[in-house]
Design a protein around this motif. Structure first.
Motif, PDB file in Angstrom:
ATOM      1  N   CYS A 142       1.054  -1.022   0.031  1.00 16.63           N
ATOM      2  CA  CYS A 142      -0.116   0.017   0.067  1.00 16.63           C
ATOM      3  C   CYS A 142       0.845   1.299   0.105  1.00 16.63           C
ATOM      4  CB  CYS A 142      -0.843   0.004   1.052  1.00 16.63           C
ATOM      5  SG  CYS A 142      -2.149  -1.299   1.225  1.00 16.63           S
ATOM      6  N   ARG A 143       0.880   2.081  -1.244  1.00 13.45           N
ATOM      7  CA  ARG A 143       1.806   3.182  -1.197  1.00 13.45           C
ATOM      8  C   ARG A 143       0.793   4.400  -0.385  1.00 13.45           C
ATOM      9  NH1 ARG A 143       5.569   3.509  -5.125  1.00 13.45           N
ATOM     10  NH2 ARG A 143       4.865   5.423  -5.834  1.00 13.45           N
ATOM     11  N   GLY A 171      -0.091   6.792  -7.785  1.00 10.01           N
ATOM     12  CA  GLY A 171      -0.491   5.272  -7.618  1.00 10.01           C
ATOM     13  C   GLY A 171      -0.656   5.140  -5.950  1.00 10.01           C
ATOM     14  N   LEU A 172      -0.978   6.265  -5.306  1.00 13.97           N
ATOM     15  CA  LEU A 172      -1.262   6.120  -3.826  1.00 13.97           C
ATOM     16  C   LEU A 172      -2.685   5.508  -3.498  1.00 13.97           C
ATOM     17  CD1 LEU A 172       0.160   9.779  -2.807  1.00 13.97           C
ATOM     18  CD2 LEU A 172       1.460   7.609  -2.996  1.00 13.97           C
ATOM     19  N   CYS A 173      -2.411   4.994  -2.265  1.00 11.33           N
ATOM     20  CA  CYS A 173      -3.748   4.564  -1.708  1.00 11.33           C
ATOM     21  C   CYS A 173      -4.364   5.627  -0.820  1.00 11.33           C
ATOM     22  CB  CYS A 173      -3.316   3.124  -0.826  1.00 11.33           C
ATOM     23  SG  CYS A 173      -2.675   1.754  -1.861  1.00 11.33           S
ATOM     24  N   TYR A 174      -3.452   6.296  -0.408  1.00 16.49           N
ATOM     25  CA  TYR A 174      -4.027   7.423   0.531  1.00 16.49           C
ATOM     26  C   TYR A 174      -2.764   8.451   0.505  1.00 16.49           C
ATOM     27  CZ  TYR A 174      -5.938   9.341   4.633  1.00 16.49           C
ATOM     28  OH  TYR A 174      -6.637  10.387   5.678  1.00 16.49           O
ATOM     29  N   ARG A 215      -6.398  -3.408   0.658  1.00 16.15           N
ATOM     30  CA  ARG A 215      -5.366  -4.040  -0.382  1.00 16.15           C
ATOM     31  C   ARG A 215      -4.988  -2.918  -1.032  1.00 16.15           C
ATOM     32  NH1 ARG A 215     -10.403  -5.260  -1.479  1.00 16.15           N
ATOM     33  NH2 ARG A 215     -11.243  -4.529  -3.727  1.00 16.15           N
ATOM     34  N   PRO A 216      -4.136  -2.819  -1.884  1.00 19.29           N
ATOM     35  CA  PRO A 216      -3.546  -1.831  -2.814  1.00 19.29           C
ATOM     36  C   PRO A 216      -4.583  -1.246  -3.646  1.00 19.29           C
ATOM     37  CG  PRO A 216      -1.859  -3.372  -2.556  1.00 19.29           C
ATOM     38  CD  PRO A 216      -3.155  -4.011  -1.882  1.00 19.29           C
TER      39      PRO A 216
END
Length: 374
Positions: free
Chosen positions: A156-157, A188-191, A233-234
């Protein structure tokens, strides 16, 4: 792989509250560290993997060593990873609060993210990409490196930054240390965990300000909270839970007195939360008021100053309009009545440069009159 973390920012520990004197200011300063301890306890209870502090943990790089030590002690209830990002108030200068913390010898679970490099302490489940500020105002986008930053497959980025999201915040917001509104998507960040705006706010897709856990401004911007964030999840949608942790309520009350009495102002104060002792109130009064009601207002406000944590009053826009009863209370005839009438005329003329002084003179005459027992 699921990852849970706590997102917070803008503690500004060591904030002097110079306009709030005495015990009231001291209690606001000490509460900030108590709130940090509460955050640590919540993180422990909620079994988060990490606490991300998105800048301005300290109000300045000049806070005392005692303040630093007390803050480190407050982190103890949570033994997981603390990731601290230098913000604009506590930028990662050559000599800063962070270099002083390093010199004190930090526990291994406290990470100072003062370099733009990936942080992976969770066996590939998550990678934190920090954008530390190395000066109060950066001219270049410090999050640009996120786009090409490496991370483990399936990780997770999570971006960690401090600044203003371009084109999104209100027009009067500070636009320094600008962050592109599509940074989360491009990298491509999750958050993207942000600090600088002191209210809780989703500002763009996957991009959130947690706000300050202890409010310090009279703004209706949802300050006083932290986030518990779950990423299953990512690229899965983030799940954000808001928890209120602030003790003090900063309340602004704007009242126009339109009937010559102070009733509306007193009713507004009565409408405050029952937790009067934790209210920091700014009362802005405009309109007009009789001298008798002005006297009543001042007596009542003294009581409210003792009830609330702090009361600041701006009555510069409140005009004294003596009624015939007010003037009769001073004197019915002769020189005093003539002087009072002249002062009244000057006080009611906004173009008269002495109108403010005339209003004050009328008020002082009235109060002096009653102080002598008339």
């Amino acid at each position: 792989m699921a990852f849970r973390f706590l997102h917070t920012a803008d503690w500004q520990i060591g904030k002097p509250f110079a306009n709030i004197a005495g015990d009231s200011g001291a209690e606001l300063r000490s509460q900030r560290i108590k709130t940090v301890e509460s955050i640590a306890q919540i993180a422990n209870e909620r079994a988060v993997d990490a606490i991300l502090v998105a800048g301005d943990a300290f109000d300045s790089n000049e806070v005392s060593d005692r303040t630093i030590v007390r803050t480190i002690e407050a982190l103890a209830p949570f033994s997981g990873s603390w990731i601290f990002l230098p913000g604009n108030h506590d930028a990662a200068l050559a000599h800063s609060v962070w270099t002083r913390m390093h010199a004190m010898g930090l526990p291994s679970n406290i990470v100072i993210a003062d370099k733009p490099e990936p942080i992976d302490r969770w066996n590939g489940r998550a990678t934190v990409l920090p954008a530390p500020l190395r000066r109060r105002r950066e001219s270049l986008d410090q999050t640009e490196w996120f786009d090409q930053a490496p991370s483990s497959d399936g990780s997770c980025r999570i971006g960690l930054a401090h600044g203003s999201v371009a084109n999104r915040l209100p027009g009067n917001a500070d636009s320094s240390n600008e962050i592109p509104e599509d940074r989360a998507e491009r990298a491509g960040l999750c958050y993207l965990a942000l600090g600088d705006w002191h209210g809780a706010l989703k500002i763009a897709p996957r991009t959130w300000y947690s706000g300050a856990p202890e409010p310090d401004r009279h703004k209706a911007n949802d300050a006083g909270s932290i986030f518990i964030v779950d990423i299953d999840r990512p690229r899965a949608p983030e799940r954000v839970e808001t928890l209120n942790v602030g003790r003090y309520y900063w309340i602004r009350i704007d009242i126009e007195l339109i009937d010559g009495t102070c009733e509306r102002a007193l009713q507004a104060l009565e409408g405050l939360s029952n937790e009067y002792r934790t209210c920091v109130v700014f009362l802005n009064l405009t309109g007009a008021i009789s001298l008798a009601e002005r006297r009543r207002l001042e007596l009542e406000l003294k009581k409210w100053e003792a009830r609330v944590h702090h009361l600041e009053i701006d009555d510069s826009g409140l005009i004294d309009e003596p009624t015939p009863d007010d003037l009769d209370a001073l004197d019915n005839t002769g020189f005093v009545r003539l002087a009072v009438e002249r002062l009244r005329l000057r006080a009611s003329d906004p173009g008269d440069p002495e109108s403010s002084a005339a209003r004050m003179a009328l008020r002082m005459m009235y109060l002096d009159h009653f102080a002598k027992g008339a």
